[in-house]
Each structure stands twice: as C-alpha cells, then as structure tokens.
Design a protein around this motif. Sequence first.
Motif, PDB file in Angstrom:
ATOM      1  N   GLY A 130       0.684  -1.315   0.036  1.00  0.00           N
ATOM      2  CA  GLY A 130       0.180  -0.020  -0.043  1.00  0.00           C
ATOM      3  C   GLY A 130       1.032   1.346   0.002  1.00  0.00           C
ATOM      4  O   GLY A 130       0.241   2.424   0.096  1.00  0.00           O
ATOM      5  N   LEU A 131       2.233   1.138  -0.076  1.00  0.00           N
ATOM      6  CA  LEU A 131       3.136   2.293  -0.096  1.00  0.00           C
ATOM      7  C   LEU A 131       3.672   2.500  -1.478  1.00  0.00           C
ATOM      8  O   LEU A 131       3.558   1.671  -2.347  1.00  0.00           O
ATOM      9  N   VAL A 132       4.521   3.808  -1.479  1.00  0.00           N
ATOM     10  CA  VAL A 132       5.127   3.985  -2.450  1.00  0.00           C
ATOM     11  C   VAL A 132       6.920   3.820  -2.192  1.00  0.00           C
ATOM     12  O   VAL A 132       7.191   3.770  -1.190  1.00  0.00           O
ATOM     13  N   ILE A 133       7.577   3.595  -3.159  1.00  0.00           N
ATOM     14  CA  ILE A 133       9.023   3.340  -2.887  1.00  0.00           C
ATOM     15  C   ILE A 133       9.569   4.771  -2.625  1.00  0.00           C
ATOM     16  O   ILE A 133       9.715   5.649  -3.507  1.00  0.00           O
ATOM     17  N   ASP A 134       9.848   5.074  -1.497  1.00  0.00           N
ATOM     18  CA  ASP A 134      10.387   6.185  -0.852  1.00  0.00           C
ATOM     19  C   ASP A 134      11.229   6.322   0.363  1.00  0.00           C
ATOM     20  O   ASP A 134      11.210   5.146   0.975  1.00  0.00           O
ATOM     21  N   GLU A 280      -7.587   1.841  -2.281  1.00  0.00           N
ATOM     22  CA  GLU A 280      -6.484   2.086  -2.912  1.00  0.00           C
ATOM     23  C   GLU A 280      -6.402   3.528  -3.387  1.00  0.00           C
ATOM     24  O   GLU A 280      -7.405   4.101  -3.981  1.00  0.00           O
ATOM     25  N   SER A 281      -5.299   4.315  -3.176  1.00  0.00           N
ATOM     26  CA  SER A 281      -5.425   5.483  -3.381  1.00  0.00           C
ATOM     27  C   SER A 281      -4.973   5.936  -4.877  1.00  0.00           C
ATOM     28  O   SER A 281      -4.218   5.352  -5.092  1.00  0.00           O
ATOM     29  N   GLU A 282      -5.787   6.860  -5.494  1.00  0.00           N
ATOM     30  CA  GLU A 282      -5.195   7.241  -6.835  1.00  0.00           C
ATOM     31  C   GLU A 282      -4.700   8.877  -6.878  1.00  0.00           C
ATOM     32  O   GLU A 282      -4.754   9.386  -7.717  1.00  0.00           O
ATOM     33  N   SER A 283      -4.633   9.182  -5.542  1.00  0.00           N
ATOM     34  CA  SER A 283      -4.282  10.833  -5.298  1.00  0.00           C
ATOM     35  C   SER A 283      -3.116  10.857  -4.889  1.00  0.00           C
ATOM     36  O   SER A 283      -2.692  11.827  -3.858  1.00  0.00           O
ATOM     37  N   GLY A 284      -2.291   9.995  -4.466  1.00  0.00           N
ATOM     38  CA  GLY A 284      -0.897  10.070  -3.710  1.00  0.00           C
ATOM     39  C   GLY A 284      -1.005   9.781  -2.431  1.00  0.00           C
ATOM     40  O   GLY A 284      -0.007   9.943  -1.727  1.00  0.00           O
ATOM     41  N   LEU A 285      -2.078   8.965  -1.650  1.00  0.00           N
ATOM     42  CA  LEU A 285      -2.014   8.443  -0.339  1.00  0.00           C
ATOM     43  C   LEU A 285      -1.347   7.353  -0.383  1.00  0.00           C
ATOM     44  O   LEU A 285      -1.326   6.507  -1.140  1.00  0.00           O
ATOM     45  N   LEU A 286      -1.264   6.877   0.969  1.00  0.00           N
ATOM     46  CA  LEU A 286      -0.774   5.486   1.451  1.00  0.00           C
ATOM     47  C   LEU A 286      -2.036   4.635   1.945  1.00  0.00           C
ATOM     48  O   LEU A 286      -2.843   5.269   2.508  1.00  0.00           O
ATOM     49  N   THR A 287      -2.070   3.505   1.890  1.00  0.00           N
ATOM     50  CA  THR A 287      -2.834   2.528   2.322  1.00  0.00           C
ATOM     51  C   THR A 287      -1.979   1.653   3.238  1.00  0.00           C
ATOM     52  O   THR A 287      -0.999   1.255   3.005  1.00  0.00           O
ATOM     53  N   THR A 288      -2.508   1.994   4.457  1.00  0.00           N
ATOM     54  CA  THR A 288      -1.639   1.337   5.739  1.00  0.00           C
ATOM     55  C   THR A 288      -2.592   0.721   6.797  1.00  0.00           C
ATOM     56  O   THR A 288      -3.704   0.400   6.332  1.00  0.00           O
ATOM     57  N   LEU A 289      -1.913  -0.117   7.589  1.00  0.00           N
ATOM     58  CA  LEU A 289      -2.731  -0.792   8.485  1.00  0.00           C
ATOM     59  C   LEU A 289      -3.010   0.265   9.864  1.00  0.00           C
ATOM     60  O   LEU A 289      -2.104   0.888  10.326  1.00  0.00           O
ATOM     61  N   ALA A 290      -4.083   0.170  10.235  1.00  0.00           N
ATOM     62  CA  ALA A 290      -4.466   0.873  11.635  1.00  0.00           C
ATOM     63  C   ALA A 290      -4.557  -0.262  12.881  1.00  0.00           C
ATOM     64  O   ALA A 290      -4.420  -1.386  12.583  1.00  0.00           O
ATOM     65  N   LYS A 296      -7.069  -9.768  12.728  1.00  0.00           N
ATOM     66  CA  LYS A 296      -7.762  -9.127  11.402  1.00  0.00           C
ATOM     67  C   LYS A 296      -7.361  -7.933  11.089  1.00  0.00           C
ATOM     68  O   LYS A 296      -7.260  -6.899  11.857  1.00  0.00           O
ATOM     69  N   PRO A 297      -7.149  -7.513   9.983  1.00  0.00           N
ATOM     70  CA  PRO A 297      -6.496  -6.124   9.389  1.00  0.00           C
ATOM     71  C   PRO A 297      -7.605  -5.281   9.586  1.00  0.00           C
ATOM     72  O   PRO A 297      -8.813  -5.473   9.230  1.00  0.00           O
ATOM     73  N   VAL A 298      -7.178  -4.110   9.969  1.00  0.00           N
ATOM     74  CA  VAL A 298      -8.015  -2.780   9.861  1.00  0.00           C
ATOM     75  C   VAL A 298      -7.283  -1.709   9.113  1.00  0.00           C
ATOM     76  O   VAL A 298      -5.929  -1.517   9.342  1.00  0.00           O
ATOM     77  N   TYR A 299      -7.798  -1.205   8.069  1.00  0.00           N
ATOM     78  CA  TYR A 299      -7.045  -0.521   6.962  1.00  0.00           C
ATOM     79  C   TYR A 299      -7.513   0.892   7.323  1.00  0.00           C
ATOM     80  O   TYR A 299      -8.329   1.541   7.893  1.00  0.00           O
ATOM     81  N   ALA A 300      -6.403   1.857   6.642  1.00  0.00           N
ATOM     82  CA  ALA A 300      -6.353   3.185   6.814  1.00  0.00           C
ATOM     83  C   ALA A 300      -5.917   3.850   5.547  1.00  0.00           C
ATOM     84  O   ALA A 300      -5.022   3.269   4.889  1.00  0.00           O
ATOM     85  N   LEU A 301      -6.385   5.016   5.116  1.00  0.00           N
ATOM     86  CA  LEU A 301      -5.725   5.766   4.117  1.00  0.00           C
ATOM     87  C   LEU A 301      -4.957   6.804   5.116  1.00  0.00           C
ATOM     88  O   LEU A 301      -5.560   7.487   5.980  1.00  0.00           O
ATOM     89  N   GLU A 302      -3.574   7.226   4.668  1.00  0.00           N
ATOM     90  CA  GLU A 302      -2.819   8.115   5.057  1.00  0.00           C
ATOM     91  C   GLU A 302      -1.975   9.033   4.371  1.00  0.00           C
ATOM     92  O   GLU A 302      -1.456   8.717   3.338  1.00  0.00           O
ATOM     93  N   GLY A 303      -1.810  10.472   4.752  1.00  0.00           N
ATOM     94  CA  GLY A 303      -1.143  11.083   3.951  1.00  0.00           C
ATOM     95  C   GLY A 303      -0.335  12.009   4.824  1.00  0.00           C
ATOM     96  O   GLY A 303      -0.497  12.262   6.007  1.00  0.00           O
ATOM     97  N   SER A 304       1.260  11.950   4.561  1.00  0.00           N
ATOM     98  CA  SER A 304       2.226  12.466   5.561  1.00  0.00           C
ATOM     99  C   SER A 304       2.883  13.556   5.088  1.00  0.00           C
ATOM    100  O   SER A 304       3.284  13.777   3.843  1.00  0.00           O
TER     101      SER A 304
END
Length: 499
Positions: A130-134, A280-290, A296-304
């Motif tokens: 869910g991340l970008v390579i950075d 899944e972000s189409e706007s430059g955000l990350l999909t991550t785990l809360a 069981k996974p809990v998902y979140a969108l995050e912007g840093s």
Amino acid sequence: MPRSAYILSIDQGTTGTTVLLVDAQGEIVSQGYQEFAQHYPRPGWVEHDPDEIWDVTQNAIVDALHALEIESNISAIGITNQRETTVIWDRKTGKPIYPAIVWQCRRTANICAELNTQEDIVAQVKTKTGLVIDPYFSGTKVAWILDKVSGAREKAERGELAFGTIDTWLLWKLTNGTVHKTDYTNASRTLLFNIDTLSWDDTLLEIFNVPKPILPEVCPSASLFGKAQIPLLEGTPIAGVAGDQQSALFGQLCWQSGMVKNTYGTGCFLMLNTGSDRVESESGLLTTLACSLDAKPVYALEGSVFIAGAAVQWLRDGLQIIESAEDTEVIANRVDDSEGVIVVPAFTGLGAPYWNAEVRGAMFGLTRGTTREHIVRATLESIAYQSADVVSAMVADADTPLQRLRVDGGAVANNFLMQFQADILGIDVERPERIETTGLGAAYLAGITAGVWKNIDELENYRKIDRIFFPRIDVQQRNEKLAGWCDAIQRLSRDANEV
C-alpha cells in the motif's frame, strides 16, 4: 482496576520521549518528558543515537513515576513510537551497529529512484504494502546500513543482528533482550510487510535485499508482547504497541470507518479509518494498517506531511526570529494576513500527495515591507496548506466529503493555526481537551489487553472536547489563498524536475 493502579504509556517521538501515567478513568495523572539530540551528518541526512533514546526513555519513566511517588501498581505498559526510524543491533551485545536512521532522512533517495524506474517492482510494492517506494520508509534504510557497515550483511544472514523500528528497540531494552517483536502498524511502514497476508513478504525482502533472520515477530497492536525486566517495572506486562499515527487515531477514538484525524507534530499525519475495506489511493496517499485488537486487518488511508512543527523549530533555531514555538500565535496575529508571502518548508522533499524527494524549501512573495510577522504567519499557514492538500486527496479517494477533522499533537494548542486550518478546509476542526492522544492511544491498547476496559465503547465516556473551530472565510477567499499555495508548489516541483 482500582484508582491507585495505572497504565504507563511510552510515547517515543522524533525529538523526545514522553511518558504518561493514565488512570482507569482515562485521565493523565502524571508525566515525564526529555528531549534528545538530532544529528545531521550531511544535508538531507538525519540520525538519532538509539542508546540515547533508551536513556532518555528511562529518565522519563522515572520522572513520571516519581512525580506521583509511584513505584508500583502499574497494571500494563503501552508503547507508541516515531515510525520508520530504523535501528540494527547485535543480538549478543545489544549494541547498535550504526546510528538510527530517522524517518526524515533522504540518504536512500538514489536507491529509491532506481527502483522507481522499474514498473513491475513499483506495482508489486504498491499491491503488497500500500506504499510508494520512498526513502521515508524503513526498507532501503535497512539495506543501506547492512551494505555500509563492514561485515554486517554476513552477520545478518547468520541471524546475529536484529532489525527494528523504535518500538522494537524499546521492547528489546525493556525486556532485557528477551523479546524481538513489533506490531502490524509499525511493520506496515517498512516496505517489507504484506498488509493483506499480515506477514513478512519474501518477494519484498528480495527486492529490498533484506535478510529474513533479522526481522522481528509481528503481532496485533493489542497483544501481550512480553514483560518488563527493568527496575520499577519488573514483571509488568507490555500489552499495547502501535506506530505514533495509528496510536493517535486510536487515541482519538476514530475506530469506526470514515473517521479521520490529523496529528500536528514534527510532521503532519492525516489518517482516515476505512475499516475492513482496503481503499487504493489514486491521489498520492498511502494505504496502511490501523490498530487492530485481533489478527484481522484494519485499514486506513494516510497522508504524510514531512515538515510541520519542524518548520517552527526552524524559525526558532535556524532563522532565530522567535524565542519559542508558543510565541508564534501572538506574532502571527499582529498582521492581518501574510501579504502574499508563502513559505514552502520542503526541507526534506514533499510527502503526500506529491512524493517528490528533490524539492527543497522556498519563500515566495518577499518585498521590502516583509517583516518577521509575515514570515511567521506564512510558516504557520504552510502547515495548514500542506494538510489541506492531503485532505483534498483523501476526499477524492474515499469519494465522500469530510464533515469534521479531529486534531491532536503539540501544535494544536496554537489557536491561530487551528482557526486557519478550519478556514482553509471549510470544515469544523475539533480539538480534544487532552491533546496527548498519541500516548493515550497506546495506553488504551494496553488497558484493553489487560482488561482495564472491556471495549472501545467504554472509552467514549472519557472523551472531552476542548474547542471546535468553525470556518470564518468565504469560498472565494479560500480559493484565492489555495491558488497562491498551489502555484508555489507547482513552481518548486517544476524547478526540481528540471535539475
């Protein structure tokens, strides 16, 4: 839990460690805090001393306990931490083989740039993590250390070294080297962890050239991680661990899908709970785990946002035009507006939604009439503008407007900043009475695991709102201000791409 028993929460941040003692009513009854040194060996490089972090953490624990004259009755320990910061140490000696490489550090930008030219790798990383390579994330930091320290890679292959983010390092030290674990949220920020299978991924380990024997065991955030083996806390269960932003989301009680918070610290971190749905972000955000209370996974969108409160530190320590962060509210209010001055504090590149490691900071619109008041005001405004960029991306990805933003972190005490944030977003901004929500989140996780509270619903009884900031400017004013900010970002991005 009797009133005389407490939960101890360790909030290990980028510039210091805060330790809270929290009672059964969710009240903070005592705390300790100590800062530690920031090291900048080269431009764009940031390091910490892991041993100093541990020393500072121990001192903060002692301060919190002694302030209330408590040396027992600690029911559980929770840990929350600066994420992505990378430590590798010798399992036998317990000594780090290199300074901790901090999440802000950009030394692996070239490695990331090369990987980002390979579309298949970019796609695999996005799908699995869910991340970008950075350089922000841990994976390339681990490989860099192993390659730069003589003999380290061979030792890692033999299982003689241990890798961890700061939570793992503190767990190791608290348990006297008997526990090598992390939680889902911290693991999800390494570029090495599959957020669907909830496991270290062999393909990712191969891509980033990280040996599997150095990795910690991964557990849900609310788990029994081990028991402390240090004075004052001997035998106390460590029952909750989470990365700082996920801990703040939990501490804000944003546990239902659709709830969002922004933490204003060294950086800014917006997080939207999406529940069991991986968006899944189409706007430059990350999909991550809360934070999760089970397997069981809990998902979140995050912007840093990389630089927020750090920009205020720059005003104080770099430009030396303020004496303390608290002064900025009064100074900013001495002028009616920034008179066209725009500060873009991209000291270590731009995070979400731009992800441009090459951009550097700049000031626009300076005139002979520009004063320190305008610069201070524009710097505070830049924090709100960067957050607004992330909110816009979040709204686009979630396909639903935000009604209210819950905020926390040290900078939210600044009323000017919070009012400008509400103005520039056009939505209400809600500040809780207790802004130490990152530390509270870790306490809540540990308390639920230890049986202090039956469930999250019970914690709602203890949430108190300090103030709600309502938008005061009209749409036209808002759009004009945002247009000026966007123009500055575009100019900087264009210049960086041409270099």
